[in-house]
Design a protein around this motif. Structure first.
Motif, short mmCIF file in Angstrom:
data_model
loop_
_atom_site.label_atom_id
_atom_site.label_comp_id
_atom_site.label_asym_id
_atom_site.label_seq_id
_atom_site.Cartn_x
_atom_site.Cartn_y
_atom_site.Cartn_z
N ARG A 1 0.84 -1.18 -0.13
CA ARG A 1 0.15 0.17 0.21
C ARG A 1 1.28 1.47 0.09
O ARG A 1 0.66 2.60 -0.58
N HIS A 2 2.57 1.45 0.31
CA HIS A 2 2.95 2.09 1.01
C HIS A 2 3.21 2.63 -1.00
O HIS A 2 3.84 3.86 -1.25
N VAL A 3 3.90 1.46 -1.49
CA VAL A 3 4.36 1.81 -3.07
C VAL A 3 3.67 2.45 -3.45
O VAL A 3 3.33 3.57 -4.63
N VAL A 4 2.25 1.53 -3.63
CA VAL A 4 0.48 1.98 -4.27
C VAL A 4 0.49 3.26 -4.43
O VAL A 4 1.07 4.47 -5.10
N ARG A 5 0.73 4.63 -2.64
CA ARG A 5 0.59 5.42 -2.75
C ARG A 5 1.20 6.47 -3.18
O ARG A 5 1.08 7.58 -4.04
N ILE A 6 2.73 6.12 -2.99
CA ILE A 6 3.86 7.51 -3.93
C ILE A 6 3.87 6.70 -5.57
O ILE A 6 3.47 7.96 -5.97
N GLY A 7 3.45 5.89 -6.38
CA GLY A 7 2.55 6.12 -7.36
C GLY A 7 1.79 6.70 -7.65
O GLY A 7 1.08 7.36 -8.93
N VAL A 8 0.30 6.82 -7.35
CA VAL A 8 -0.68 7.47 -7.18
C VAL A 8 -0.47 9.08 -7.43
O VAL A 8 -0.86 9.79 -7.77
N ARG A 9 0.40 9.22 -5.77
CA ARG A 9 0.99 10.78 -6.06
C ARG A 9 1.52 11.48 -6.26
O ARG A 9 2.18 12.16 -7.11
N ALA A 10 1.80 10.05 -6.75
CA ALA A 10 3.57 10.85 -8.65
C ALA A 10 3.06 10.91 -9.85
O ALA A 10 3.24 11.37 -10.52
N ARG A 11 1.80 11.02 -10.00
CA ARG A 11 0.87 10.13 -11.35
C ARG A 11 1.44 11.96 -12.14
O ARG A 11 1.71 12.08 -13.11
N ASP A 12 1.32 12.86 -11.48
CA ASP A 12 1.99 14.67 -11.70
C ASP A 12 3.08 14.50 -12.34
O ASP A 12 3.68 14.78 -13.28
#
Length: 278
Positions: free
Chosen positions: A162-173
């Motif tokens: 979940r931590h990796v997912v969160r970074i990936g989603v937040r790093a979209r822009d």
């Protein structure tokens, strides 16, 4: 906001799991090539040890870190790899393992001891304690995947993804910007199936642009440990589809990623690794 104590606990567990893979290796195992071009198992661990050392310096002596970072950024394309190579050249496997183990423990203590609201300097914007720990966990997981692939080991996914997912989603822009592109104005909906069958959801429920699939596959994609064609991720809408082609959870220039697998991959179809995450 993520709970620093919870993230630190998961970071410790992620490091311990990777240590269980490399600790039993003989010297030739440490010299085994990994999917990241030019990097052996030793390079993967050395990279983690080097970056943990920099994170520890940031947490304990911000002034010294600022001086170190200024020097490092005179060679922005090579300083990360140079740091790993230096440790590989200087330390035999047993000493390298001890260096990484000792550094992990020291970083955990330092981050746990920082006051609430503390901001830590880094090579980009300053980070909170939780963000620093999350970034270290993401890197540990991603480089651990390189090691697992080299050793032919299939790792069981955990809730720590979940931590990796969160970074990936937040790093979209950020992914758009490092490609010289303007990020879409609207938010995306991301729904990913966790290892336990739960659904991790981000973004507005009524978003037109949507991404769905397994959390593991999204993590492999965002850390560029697998090619999109080898993963079971589904995009609805052209912008969401484009994002999956350029997604990255790590700082720095776009990584080359992995080529499509020619045989069944490890851990959900992974093949090659990407550039080092900071």
């Amino acid at each position: 906001m993520a709970d620093p104590a919870a993230v630190l606990s998961d970071l410790r567990a992620e490091g311990e799991e990777l240590e269980q893979l490399v600790a039993p290796l003989a010297a030739e195992g440490w010299s085994m090539p990994t999917p990241a071009p030019g990097w052996t198992v030793a390079h993967q661990i050395a990279h983690l040890a080097w970056t943990d050392e920099r994170a520890l310096l940031s947490a304990t002596d911000p002034g010294a870190f600022a001086e170190d970072a200024a020097q490092a950024l005179t060679s922005p394309e090579t300083f990360v790899d140079d740091g790993a190579q230096r440790l590989v050249d200087e330390l035999p496997p047993a000493s390298l393992l001890d260096c990484w183990r000792t550094g992990r423990a020291a970083l955990h203590r330092a981050l746990a001891g920082r006051p609430p609201g503390a901001r830590l300097p880094w090579y980009g914007p300053p980070m909170s304690v939780a963000s620093m720990a999350t970034a270290r966990l993401m890197e540990t997981w991603a480089h651990g995947q390189d090691v697992a692939d080299a050793l032919g080991v299939r790792r069981e996914p955990t809730a720590r993804l979940r931590h990796v997912v969160r970074i990936g989603v937040r790093a979209r822009d950020y992914a758009y910007m490092v490609h010289g592109l303007v990020p879409p104005a609207e938010e995306f909906r991301v729904e990913l199936t966790a290892p336990d069958g739960d659904v991790w959801a981000y973004g507005p429920e009524d978003a037109v642009q949507r991404v769905t699939g397994a959390a593991l596959d999204f993590c492999l994609l965002a850390t560029q440990r697998a090619h999109r064609s080898d993963l079971a991720l589904h995009a609805e809408g052209p912008d969401a589809a484009h994002w999956l082609d350029i997604a990255q959870a790590f700082a720095g220039p776009p990584g080359k990623g992995r080529e499509p697998a020619t045989v069944e991959g490890i851990g959900g179809g992974s093949a090659d690794g990407a550039g080092a995450a900071l």
